[in-house]
Design an enzyme around this catalytic site. Structure first.
Site, PDB file in Angstrom:
ATOM      1  N   ASP A   1      -1.756  -0.946  -2.413  1.00  0.00           N
ATOM      2  CA  ASP A   1      -1.396  -2.368  -2.386  1.00  0.00           C
ATOM      3  C   ASP A   1      -2.384  -3.129  -3.278  1.00  0.00           C
ATOM      4  O   ASP A   1      -3.181  -2.519  -4.006  1.00  0.00           O
ATOM      5  CB  ASP A   1      -1.398  -2.905  -0.947  1.00  0.00           C
ATOM      6  CG  ASP A   1      -2.785  -2.922  -0.335  1.00  0.00           C
ATOM      7  OD1 ASP A   1      -3.730  -2.405  -0.969  1.00  0.00           O
ATOM      8  OD2 ASP A   1      -2.933  -3.473   0.771  1.00  0.00           O
TER       9      ASP A   1
ATOM     10  N   TRP B   1      -3.708  -0.632  16.951  1.00  0.00           N
ATOM     11  CA  TRP B   1      -2.827   0.432  16.449  1.00  0.00           C
ATOM     12  C   TRP B   1      -3.622   1.572  15.808  1.00  0.00           C
ATOM     13  O   TRP B   1      -3.099   2.650  15.630  1.00  0.00           O
ATOM     14  CB  TRP B   1      -1.852  -0.141  15.410  1.00  0.00           C
ATOM     15  CG  TRP B   1      -2.524  -0.867  14.292  1.00  0.00           C
ATOM     16  CD1 TRP B   1      -3.051  -0.322  13.160  1.00  0.00           C
ATOM     17  CD2 TRP B   1      -2.789  -2.273  14.221  1.00  0.00           C
ATOM     18  NE1 TRP B   1      -3.620  -1.296  12.381  1.00  0.00           N
ATOM     19  CE2 TRP B   1      -3.469  -2.508  12.996  1.00  0.00           C
ATOM     20  CE3 TRP B   1      -2.515  -3.365  15.046  1.00  0.00           C
ATOM     21  CZ2 TRP B   1      -3.883  -3.773  12.596  1.00  0.00           C
ATOM     22  CZ3 TRP B   1      -2.921  -4.630  14.643  1.00  0.00           C
ATOM     23  CH2 TRP B   1      -3.601  -4.817  13.437  1.00  0.00           C
TER      24      TRP B   1
ATOM     25  N   GLU C   1       1.574  -2.450   9.814  1.00  0.00           N
ATOM     26  CA  GLU C   1       1.577  -2.500   8.350  1.00  0.00           C
ATOM     27  C   GLU C   1       2.507  -3.606   7.845  1.00  0.00           C
ATOM     28  O   GLU C   1       2.185  -4.311   6.901  1.00  0.00           O
ATOM     29  CB  GLU C   1       2.003  -1.150   7.759  1.00  0.00           C
ATOM     30  CG  GLU C   1       0.899  -0.136   7.725  1.00  0.00           C
ATOM     31  CD  GLU C   1      -0.343  -0.656   7.001  1.00  0.00           C
ATOM     32  OE1 GLU C   1      -0.209  -1.306   5.959  1.00  0.00           O
ATOM     33  OE2 GLU C   1      -1.447  -0.419   7.505  1.00  0.00           O
TER      34      GLU C   1
ATOM     35  N   TYR D   1       4.497   1.529  -0.763  1.00  0.00           N
ATOM     36  CA  TYR D   1       3.286   1.265   0.021  1.00  0.00           C
ATOM     37  C   TYR D   1       3.522   1.557   1.509  1.00  0.00           C
ATOM     38  O   TYR D   1       2.769   2.312   2.133  1.00  0.00           O
ATOM     39  CB  TYR D   1       2.812  -0.195  -0.147  1.00  0.00           C
ATOM     40  CG  TYR D   1       1.711  -0.489   0.837  1.00  0.00           C
ATOM     41  CD1 TYR D   1       0.414  -0.071   0.577  1.00  0.00           C
ATOM     42  CD2 TYR D   1       1.982  -1.108   2.065  1.00  0.00           C
ATOM     43  CE1 TYR D   1      -0.598  -0.262   1.504  1.00  0.00           C
ATOM     44  CE2 TYR D   1       0.977  -1.299   3.001  1.00  0.00           C
ATOM     45  CZ  TYR D   1      -0.310  -0.877   2.709  1.00  0.00           C
ATOM     46  OH  TYR D   1      -1.298  -1.048   3.643  1.00  0.00           O
TER      47      TYR D   1
END
Ligand code: SF4
Length: 345
Positions: A137, A24, A37, A119
């Site tokens: 994070d 990705w 994610e 996030y």
């Protein structure tokens, strides 16, 4: 406010040389970036890649995800755990298409979607759309605590806010690369147990390293043992009904843990064989043979299931369950909490 300015260039230069090749990464595909994610919030990078490839092979676009049967999405998520994320993923895909025709290039709009906390919204906004938002994070908090030699607990909400403000002040023109560089540093160099300070591009400016405190940071308000002690413990008796090589699965309620997933029937408390025999008549089942299975403990974020189990051979199947071939691959996504009871037929 520009306390972190000195990290920007060294970090970007290091990232340019050391970033891992990922399916990705640098794809410019907002759907891939978002999906990866969300998966990375569940598992490590090495484990996430095969899940990601399998997922996009089956559902290559946002449109495909939105249109897929919920059970297909659950099945593709199987093994990652925390199925609420998969549910939110699909709900968000539908909303995006209805309201924006795709993932919106707008942080505030992203934040309103299911499953988009600060996030995820920051990560997607910066990596997919080059918008100047930080993505903070646990990895980023750890790096900053060490870099600043800060003993403020990183599990306080204030820590995240402070980190977001510090990073927002120094975000460069390529905020997506910068955010990914921080994440990559946290994964490869400034790792939780033993940071590899010798290889770190931030070593010269790192206050934690200069003070020799890199191994004692970050500091947490809640220790690991406090987190374990605060988990609610529940006792359950799990029932594996079998008939002619088929096992009974039931759909869990739409609310609560593992909502809407397929699992084995459960009764509250730890029951004896005799109690089980009496109780299962309510399901219209007649037990021919009962044997105990090895117990299993399953740990969720805030809860623990202490499960004992019985394998119950029944005289005839009933239509209130889905009867799945025992040795065939499970068609339904079954959460890992039940997996140990589905082995050793
Ligand atoms: Fe982390 Fe060490 Fe780098 Fe400081 S020098 S940021 S402690 S790896």
């Amino acid at each position: 406010m520009d306390k972190l300015q000195p990290i920007v260039q060294p970090l970007l230069a290091w990232y340019g040389q050391h970033q891992r090749k990922l399916p990705w990464r640098n794809s410019g595909n907002a759907y891939y970036i978002w999906l990866s994610e969300v998966m990375l919030q569940q598992t490590r990078m090495a484990a996430a890649v095969p899940f990601f490839l399998r997922f996009i092979k089956a559902l290559p676009t946002l449109e495909a995800l939105a249109a897929a049967p919920q059970e297909q999405v659950q099945k593709l998520w199987e093994g990652l755990g925390y199925y609420t994320r998969a549910k939110n993923l699909q709900m968000a895909a539908k909303l995006c298409l209805e309201q924006y025709g795709g993932l919106p290039a707008d942080y505030q709009a992203l934040r309103k979607l299911p499953g988009f906390g600060p996030y995820t919204a920051g990560a997607v906004a910066s990596m997919a759309f080059s918008l100047a938002y930080p993505a903070v994070d646990g990895n980023v908090l750890r790096i900053l605590a060490r870099y600043c030699n800060s003993r403020s607990p990183v599990d306080e909400p204030a820590a995240k806010k402070a980190a977001e403000a510090l990073l927002a002040a120094v975000l460069p023109d390529n905020p997506g690369d910068f955010n990914q560089a921080l994440m990559e540093l946290g994964a490869l160099v400034c790792v939780p147990a033993k940071p590899d300070c010798v290889s770190c591009p931030l070593q010269i400016q790192c206050a934690g390293f200069a003070a020799g405190e890199q191994n004692s940071l970050p500091v947490y308000k809640k220790t690991a043992s406090m987190r374990v002690a605060s988990r609610k413990r529940e006792k359950w008796t799990v029932l594996r009904f079998v008939h002619n090589g088929f096992v009974a699965l039931e759909r869990r309620p739409e609310k609560g843990l593992l909502a809407g997933m397929w699992g084995l029937p459960m009764l509250e408390g730890h029951l004896r064989q005799k109690e089980v025999k009496d109780k299962i008549r309510a399901w219209g089942l007649e037990a021919l043979h009962i044997k105990p299975l090895p117990p299993h403990k399953h740990v969720f974020t805030h809860r623990e299931w202490e499960m004992i189990a019985y394998s119950v051979t029944v005289a005839a199947p009933t239509p209130n369950f889905v009867w799945q071939g025992f040795t065939a691959p499970l068609e339904k996504a079954v959460p890992s909490a039940f997996k140990s009871f589905l082995q050793d037929y």
